[in-house]
Design an enzyme around this catalytic site. Structure first.
Site, PDB file in Angstrom:
ATOM      1  N   ASP A 466       0.863  -1.166   0.000  1.00 39.59           N
ATOM      2  CA  ASP A 466       0.000   0.000   0.000  1.00 39.59           C
ATOM      3  C   ASP A 466       0.912   1.232   0.000  1.00 39.59           C
ATOM      4  O   ASP A 466       2.106   1.117   0.279  1.00 39.59           O
ATOM      5  CB  ASP A 466      -0.875  -0.036   1.263  1.00 39.59           C
ATOM      6  CG  ASP A 466      -1.905   1.076   1.279  1.00 39.59           C
ATOM      7  OD1 ASP A 466      -2.329   1.477   0.193  1.00 39.59           O
ATOM      8  OD2 ASP A 466      -2.262   1.531   2.374  1.00 39.59           O
ATOM      9  N   ASP A 665      -1.282  -1.531   6.327  1.00 44.03           N
ATOM     10  CA  ASP A 665      -1.417  -1.134   7.731  1.00 44.03           C
ATOM     11  C   ASP A 665      -2.828  -0.731   8.114  1.00 44.03           C
ATOM     12  O   ASP A 665      -3.087  -0.416   9.266  1.00 44.03           O
ATOM     13  CB  ASP A 665      -0.461   0.028   8.033  1.00 44.03           C
ATOM     14  CG  ASP A 665      -0.856   1.309   7.311  1.00 44.03           C
ATOM     15  OD1 ASP A 665      -1.618   1.209   6.329  1.00 44.03           O
ATOM     16  OD2 ASP A 665      -0.416   2.388   7.732  1.00 44.03           O
TER      17      ASP A 665
END
Length: 777
Positions: A466, A665
């Site tokens: 990401d 995350d």
């Protein structure tokens, strides 16, 4: 509670004055000579010396009554498990019913191993008996012909007296485990040792007391040769191997013990009246105010309420740079306060702290099984019956074709086969490496959730990351506000901040902080709604306001064609641009930039060197994502994709034959983390991301992935080395023990040498695994 009170104070005389023990809550009789202590002008009475001692260590805690209202969970009794069969869990130490290996505590402690103590004592007694036995049987070779001096029969009786306590007492744990293996239908190393020692001992008894049963050619003068010394030396050598193995296995838990030792034993509590004192850590409760002095370890997880300092978090994250902390910042237990004095408010205590969760995760990884262990299990399942068959075959062949005395040769070869082929090294090969690797990883801020994740990490060829919080700092800053209509920039900022106060998106905080810094008027939003992957909308002061990406604007039938040019210019500079619509009209753009982490570029370079292809999958705009990817040398960009699309991307890549690791995350990353071959959670992110991942990085940056990859490859290489040692050892040892070399070289392996070789094989596997403690991450 540390002791078990089933009912209130039995034996208190009727009518006697009673008091409540402030530590355990038990009712006790008040006696002049009873246990008591004074604090704050009041006298307290105790049921035991233990409660009195705990009170004196922290009288305010118990006297204030604050502890009485909290039902503390009693510390769980230590449980024990088998390193080879983690499904076996027992409440007391002992032997595994499947493999006979000594059970070990599920969380290593500083308590000495009962089995190690017991086996060490049995080893020394066995060794003490083995020395005179060897002198009796082989003393003539070194000028001590004791057997000739006292006669063969008397020497045999002495051997019996020396050997019997060793075989029947010292070796009793071996026989018990061997019997358990038969009862549980799980033949293992103890099956072979029990058979070997029993065969040598029973043969020697018959040779000593019933020599007439043997043909003339078996006699040595007046008697028949015995194997008492072989049975005792085998027992002694097996104990040597077990003691060395138990000591080495204890060392594999050193990393966890080191983690446990990071937490201080006391914390400096600040009372409401301002006085301070050192209280036992176990008495610290949520909401306590604690002072952390320079050089001290932070006792629990909490929040700074006063003071400024820098904290060394390297013991938990592997990052060497100190982190600045001030009021409002979170601190983690076991990190070291470098310079200033801090006052913190305790948040998570006990088992809820980050440190406790790390210990739990590492312990779980130690007990998990890697897929490669299935190979060792399959071999072990057929190995013991094969060895027993080989021993019987060797016995028969020696009896038919061997030279006289054939029975002696036959027994020696059969016993040697049984002893040397013990599959202990084979069973230890995988779990001992996983155990050591999990501890080494924890020291470097890489938490391994299970062994399977570690093994898969070694074969990964594609990494999906990401952008926000993984490649970047995850703490964006508002950089631009652009008015496109009649609404002024200050009003746009005020409206955007009002919407984002209800959002959990990483960019929301940047907009809110930017608006407050710019002095924008504070407004409140109603009917707030977040649209996953697109933006947010709600009502503010009677106006309908929406903040989001191009997809959200198009969903509202707004034309963003002209505004896209302004937005693209911002995106080309690595900024994230969002549109604001007010009452159904496009009103402006806000742009936010998230700085790239300092270590990201170097980490991607090292990942490329390790042969990984790196793909950025982000919900951000294509131009912004490409700008970041261009700076970092990322191989491929998938921009503007929703969380479900990340999972679809992983599924597609896996169908194409790739092994995928996914790093993220956020809550939105959890499905993709679970779908990947290996999910990697950045420790700075959401709890659900960590739950979905097989590996958690406490440092929160890509260098942690580099460390995890190095550790995984080193561990798999170590396991393969161990399996090779174990397979090669047994493949070579069994034929030699059976006498394969005797027709060529005249060499027949003694059962004593076989026992020494068997012990050394286990120790060599453990020693090789312990090299992982020094692997450079």
């Amino acid at each position: 509670m540390d002791h078990d009170h089933h009912h209130a104070a039995p034996g208190i005389p009727a009518g006697a004055e009673t008091a409540k023990d402030p530590v355990c809550g038990m009712t006790v009789a008040v006696k002049p000579d009873g246990r008591h202590a004074a604090f704050g002008g009041e006298t307290f009475h105790f049921c035991s010396e233990k409660c009195q001692t705990k009170f004196k260590a922290d009288p305010w805690h118990y006297a204030s009554g604050r502890a009485a209202g909290v039902q503390k969970a009693a510390p769980a009794d230590v449980q024990y498990t088998c390193p080879m069969h983690p499904e076996i869990i027992r409440d007391a130490p002992g032997a595994c019913p499947l493999c006979g290996m000594a059970l070990e505590p599920m969380v290593p402690s500083d308590e000495p191993s009962e089995e190690l103590t017991d086996f060490t004592r049995r080893m020394w007694i066995s060794a003490a008996a083995a020395v005179p036995l060897i002198v009796l049987t082989m003393g003539g070779l070194v000028g001590l012909p004791v057997r000739d001096w006292i006669g063969h029969q008397m020497a045999s009786y002495l051997e019996f007296v020396l050997a019997t306590p060793i075989v029947l007492w010292a070796a009793w744990p071996f026989f018990k485990r061997g019997w358990d293996s038969v009862v549980n239908r799980s033949p293992n190393m103890w099956t072979l040792i029990s058979l070997g020692v029993s065969a040598a001992y029973l043969y020697s008894i018959f040779a000593t007391f019933l020599p007439g049963l043997f043909p003339e050619q078996y006699r040595m003068g007046a008697g028949v040769g015995t194997y008492f010394e072989a049975s005792v030396v085998i027992v002694a050598l097996v104990f040597v191997g077990q003691v060395l193995e138990l000591r080495a296995r204890e060392r594999t838990g050193d990393a966890i013990r080191a983690l446990l030792d990071l937490a201080p034993k006391t914390a400096r509590r600040i009372l409401p009246d301002g006085t301070e004192y050192d209280a036992p850590l176990e008495n610290i409760m949520e909401g306590d105010r604690l002072r952390v002095l320079p050089g001290d370890a932070v006792p629990v997880d909490g929040e700074v309420i006063k003071g400024r300092s820098s904290l060394d978090e390297s013991m938990l994250t592997g990052e060497s740079m100190p982190v600045e902390k001030g009021p409002g910042d979170a601190v983690t237990g076991a990190t070291i306060n470098m310079n200033g004095s801090l006052v913190i408010e305790a948040g998570k205590v006990g088992a809820e702290t980050v440190l406790a969760q790390i210990v739990e995760m590492v312990s779980n990884a130690r007990r998990s099984r890697a897929p490669i262990q299935g190979l060792a299990d399959r071999v072990s399942a057929i190995f013991v019956p094969t060895v027993v068959g080989t021993a019987i075959f060797a016995f028969v062949v020696w009896m038919i074709f061997g030279p006289e005395p054939a029975l002696v040769f036959a027994i020696a070869s059969a016993v040697s086969v049984l002893i040397i082929a013990c599959p202990c090294a084979l069973g230890l090969a995988t779990p001992i490496s996983i155990t050591t690797a999990a501890g080494r990883g924890a020291q470097a801020g890489v938490l391994i959730k299970d062994a399977e994740a570690l093994e898969r990490m070694a074969s990964v060829d594609t990494l999906i990351v990401d952008k926000t919080g993984t490649l970047t700092m995850g703490k964006p800053k508002l950089t631009d506000t652009v008015a496109l209509g009649d609404v002024a920039e200050a009003d746009l900022l005020s409206l955007a901040a009002a919407l984002e106060r209800g959002s959990e998106h990483p960019l929301a905080e940047a907009i809110v902080e930017g608006a407050e810094s710019a002095g924008a008027a504070r407004q409140e939003a109603t009917e707030f709604e977040a649209v996953t992957g697109k933006g947010v909308h709600g009502q503010i002061g009677g106006r309908a306001v929406a903040l989001g990406n191009t997809a959200m604007m198009q969903e509202m039938d707004l034309d963003t064609t002209q505004a896209e040019a302004r937005a693209d210019a911002l995106r080309a500079d690595g900024k994230t641009a969002m549109f604001i619509a007010v009452d159904g009209a496009l009103a402006g753009i806000v742009a936010v930039a998230d700085p790239i982490k300092d270590s990201t570029a170097q980490a991607i370079k090292e990942l490329h060197a390790q042969g990984l292809r790196v793909i950025m999958a982000t919900g951000d705009n294509e131009r912004t994502a490409q700008a970041v990817a261009g700076k970092l040398g990322i191989d491929e960009v998938r921009a503007g994709i929703l969380p479900a699309a990340k999972k679809d991307l992983i599924d597609q890549l896996r169908r194409d034959g790739h092994k995928i690791a996914m790093a993220g995350d956020g809550v939105n990353d959890a499905p993709a983390l679970a779908a990947a071959d290996v999910g990697i959670a950045m420790g700075t992110g959401a709890d659900v991301a960590m739950e979905s991942a097989g590996i958690t990085l406490l440092g929160g940056d890509l260098m942690g992935i580099v460390r995890a990859r190095k550790l995984a490859r080193a561990t798999l290489r170590n396991i393969k080395q161990n399996l090779f040692f174990a397979f090669a050892y047994n493949s070579l040892g069994v034929p030699i023990a059976a006498g394969l070399l005797y027709p060529i070289t005249g060499l027949l392996l003694s059962p004593m040498i076989a026992a020494a070789a068997m012990s050394l094989s286990s120790v060599s596997v453990i020693s090789n695994a312990l090299r992982l403690r020094r692997v450079d991450l």
